[in-house]
Design a protein around this motif. Sequence first.
Motif, PDB file in Angstrom:
ATOM      1  N   PRO A 162       7.741  41.738  12.865  1.00 15.35           N
ATOM      2  CA  PRO A 162       7.689  40.268  12.820  1.00 15.35           C
ATOM      3  C   PRO A 162       7.164  39.753  11.485  1.00 15.35           C
ATOM      4  CG  PRO A 162       5.841  41.115  14.084  1.00 15.35           C
ATOM      5  CD  PRO A 162       6.714  42.306  13.762  1.00 15.35           C
ATOM      6  N   CYS A 163       7.847  38.747  10.932  1.00 16.81           N
ATOM      7  CA  CYS A 163       7.472  38.190   9.624  1.00 16.81           C
ATOM      8  C   CYS A 163       6.813  36.810   9.745  1.00 16.81           C
ATOM      9  CB  CYS A 163       8.707  38.069   8.742  1.00 16.81           C
ATOM     10  SG  CYS A 163       9.524  39.642   8.406  1.00 16.81           S
ATOM     11  N   TYR A 164       7.489  35.887  10.411  1.00 20.14           N
ATOM     12  CA  TYR A 164       6.947  34.541  10.550  1.00 20.14           C
ATOM     13  C   TYR A 164       7.643  33.831  11.704  1.00 20.14           C
ATOM     14  CZ  TYR A 164      11.210  33.102   8.131  1.00 20.14           C
ATOM     15  OH  TYR A 164      12.533  32.911   7.782  1.00 20.14           O
ATOM     16  N   ARG A 165       7.022  32.738  12.172  1.00 21.96           N
ATOM     17  CA  ARG A 165       7.589  31.923  13.239  1.00 21.96           C
ATOM     18  C   ARG A 165       8.083  30.616  12.629  1.00 21.96           C
ATOM     19  NH1 ARG A 165       3.578  30.148  16.423  1.00 21.96           N
ATOM     20  NH2 ARG A 165       4.835  29.914  18.296  1.00 21.96           N
ATOM     21  N   TRP A 166       9.097  30.038  13.257  1.00 20.60           N
ATOM     22  CA  TRP A 166       9.644  28.790  12.734  1.00 20.60           C
ATOM     23  C   TRP A 166      10.290  27.991  13.864  1.00 20.60           C
ATOM     24  CZ3 TRP A 166      14.883  27.999  13.367  1.00 20.60           C
ATOM     25  CH2 TRP A 166      15.650  29.136  13.659  1.00 20.60           C
ATOM     26  N   LEU A 264      10.562  20.359  21.331  1.00 24.14           N
ATOM     27  CA  LEU A 264      11.749  20.457  22.187  1.00 24.14           C
ATOM     28  C   LEU A 264      12.278  21.886  22.325  1.00 24.14           C
ATOM     29  CD1 LEU A 264      13.713  17.343  20.862  1.00 24.14           C
ATOM     30  CD2 LEU A 264      12.186  17.482  22.846  1.00 24.14           C
ATOM     31  N   PHE A 265      11.984  22.719  21.348  1.00 20.93           N
ATOM     32  CA  PHE A 265      12.533  24.077  21.335  1.00 20.93           C
ATOM     33  C   PHE A 265      11.413  25.106  21.199  1.00 20.93           C
ATOM     34  CE2 PHE A 265      15.614  21.251  19.194  1.00 20.93           C
ATOM     35  CZ  PHE A 265      16.693  21.374  20.066  1.00 20.93           C
ATOM     36  N   ASN A 266      11.626  26.264  21.788  1.00 17.96           N
ATOM     37  CA  ASN A 266      10.683  27.355  21.613  1.00 17.96           C
ATOM     38  C   ASN A 266      10.725  27.854  20.170  1.00 17.96           C
ATOM     39  OD1 ASN A 266       9.897  27.394  24.333  1.00 17.96           O
ATOM     40  ND2 ASN A 266      11.542  28.804  24.887  1.00 17.96           N
ATOM     41  N   PHE A 267       9.605  28.321  19.684  1.00 18.98           N
ATOM     42  CA  PHE A 267       9.567  28.882  18.339  1.00 18.98           C
ATOM     43  C   PHE A 267      10.366  30.188  18.304  1.00 18.98           C
ATOM     44  CE2 PHE A 267       6.253  25.868  17.678  1.00 18.98           C
ATOM     45  CZ  PHE A 267       6.166  25.691  16.299  1.00 18.98           C
ATOM     46  N   SER A 268      10.966  30.459  17.162  1.00 20.65           N
ATOM     47  CA  SER A 268      11.681  31.717  16.942  1.00 20.65           C
ATOM     48  C   SER A 268      10.914  32.548  15.926  1.00 20.65           C
ATOM     49  CB  SER A 268      13.102  31.445  16.425  1.00 20.65           C
ATOM     50  OG  SER A 268      13.883  30.806  17.412  1.00 20.65           O
ATOM     51  N   THR A 269      11.152  33.856  15.952  1.00 21.82           N
ATOM     52  CA  THR A 269      10.464  34.765  15.034  1.00 21.82           C
ATOM     53  C   THR A 269      11.483  35.510  14.190  1.00 21.82           C
ATOM     54  OG1 THR A 269       8.632  35.096  16.597  1.00 21.82           O
ATOM     55  CG2 THR A 269       8.889  36.716  14.834  1.00 21.82           C
ATOM     56  N   THR A 270      11.344  35.392  12.889  1.00 18.09           N
ATOM     57  CA  THR A 270      12.188  36.148  11.967  1.00 18.09           C
ATOM     58  C   THR A 270      11.557  37.514  11.750  1.00 18.09           C
ATOM     59  OG1 THR A 270      13.109  34.224  10.850  1.00 18.09           O
ATOM     60  CG2 THR A 270      13.016  36.264   9.578  1.00 18.09           C
ATOM     61  N   GLN A 318      -1.578  40.779  18.246  1.00 20.23           N
ATOM     62  CA  GLN A 318      -2.805  40.014  17.941  1.00 20.23           C
ATOM     63  C   GLN A 318      -2.761  39.372  16.560  1.00 20.23           C
ATOM     64  OE1 GLN A 318      -5.029  39.562  20.401  1.00 20.23           O
ATOM     65  NE2 GLN A 318      -3.593  40.779  21.617  1.00 20.23           N
ATOM     66  N   ILE A 319      -1.649  39.546  15.848  1.00 22.77           N
ATOM     67  CA  ILE A 319      -1.555  38.980  14.504  1.00 22.77           C
ATOM     68  C   ILE A 319      -1.030  37.553  14.558  1.00 22.77           C
ATOM     69  CG2 ILE A 319      -0.324  39.160  12.298  1.00 22.77           C
ATOM     70  CD1 ILE A 319      -0.512  42.140  12.490  1.00 22.77           C
ATOM     71  N   ASP A 320      -1.705  36.653  13.882  1.00 22.57           N
ATOM     72  CA  ASP A 320      -1.301  35.248  13.844  1.00 22.57           C
ATOM     73  C   ASP A 320      -0.277  35.076  12.728  1.00 22.57           C
ATOM     74  OD1 ASP A 320      -1.194  32.580  14.384  1.00 22.57           O
ATOM     75  OD2 ASP A 320      -3.032  32.069  13.304  1.00 22.57           O
ATOM     76  N   LEU A 321       0.988  34.997  13.102  1.00 21.51           N
ATOM     77  CA  LEU A 321       2.065  34.930  12.109  1.00 21.51           C
ATOM     78  C   LEU A 321       2.097  33.570  11.418  1.00 21.51           C
ATOM     79  CD1 LEU A 321       4.989  36.581  14.126  1.00 21.51           C
ATOM     80  CD2 LEU A 321       3.494  37.680  12.450  1.00 21.51           C
ATOM     81  N   PRO A 322       2.523  33.547  10.149  1.00 22.03           N
ATOM     82  CA  PRO A 322       2.719  32.254   9.468  1.00 22.03           C
ATOM     83  C   PRO A 322       3.777  31.428  10.198  1.00 22.03           C
ATOM     84  CG  PRO A 322       2.836  34.100   7.927  1.00 22.03           C
ATOM     85  CD  PRO A 322       2.837  34.698   9.295  1.00 22.03           C
ATOM     86  N   VAL A 323       3.680  30.122  10.071  1.00 23.64           N
ATOM     87  CA  VAL A 323       4.627  29.209  10.728  1.00 23.64           C
ATOM     88  C   VAL A 323       5.304  28.344   9.667  1.00 23.64           C
ATOM     89  CG1 VAL A 323       4.935  27.336  12.381  1.00 23.64           C
ATOM     90  CG2 VAL A 323       3.275  29.173  12.847  1.00 23.64           C
TER      91      VAL A 323
END
Length: 324
Positions: A162-166, A264-270, A318-323
């Motif tokens: 996992p890299c980041y959420r958007w 409105l939408f769930n976050f996605s993870t790149t 447990q890692i807090d990914l960048p958003v």
Amino acid sequence: MKLQQLRYILEVARHDLNISATAEALFTSQPGISKQIRLLEDELGVEIFERRGKQLTRVTSAGKRILQHARQILGEVNNIRMTGQEYSNPNHGNLSIGTTHTQARYLLPNTTKTFLQRHPGVRLHMHQGTPIQIAKKAVDAEVDCCIATEGMEQFEELIMLPCYRWNRCIVTPLNHPLCKLKELTLEAIGQHPIVTYVSGYTGSSQIDLAFQQKGVVPNIVFTAADADVIKTYVRLGLGVGIIARMAVEKTNDADLVALDASHLFNFSTTKIGLRRGTYIREFLYDFIEMFAPHLTREMVELAMQCKNQSEVDQLFSQIDLPVY
């Protein structure tokens, strides 16, 4: 058994059993490929491909297992080659990245610039395509890694980091009726024509899921793989766009309004996809950490040792990914 024969059967499978296309891609002759496949089948005592006349029709059950082993063998051959390059010329080589338009256009430029400044002896090749296309390239060792949001989970051969959420936004022309709403809803969006991503691209499944859960049938009039194309058609008045928030730029898109739709939408993870067992050169470790700082060499090595994707997901839970 020859490595060339293993390459031939893998390439034939990759080209949808089209020997003509395979021969063209490998700059060799159709009869030569057919002969080598037959020789391999004769040696093994089984058919790898079923035939109807001279046409290959499908991969046999035995062929599926043989292709899997062939892929592993050629992967290890590539690892040997990469190991030699690592020690003989550690600061030179080629790095191939498979990714989608959104990543290449909006997230990777800064990483690419810094990487090339730090590694002037490395030639960086970027291959763009659908998530499925680039994941296949990673599995077949045509690229060193792939970067995408969807599609890679279909390939057990890949370890996904996992890299980041958007999330997404709604882009509209200036003074559009949606801009006047106190609260943006899916019901309100559904009353307008929609321009968005092709299915399977850049988190499009989350868009579909959100509308389904609300019981809203969206009027999708146009789809594209490219956020810039979507914005172009929004400017033409074809509809409102649903795109990744990162794909909106203040200067270049000043003629559009970007309405936040993260509620409105769930976050996605790149994620970055790496083929299991692949040899990772020092500069690839460096590229990965530049793109996603929490993916240090230590964390990548731990992930590569995991038995399955569930263990990988647990490692990063447990890692807090960048958003973005």
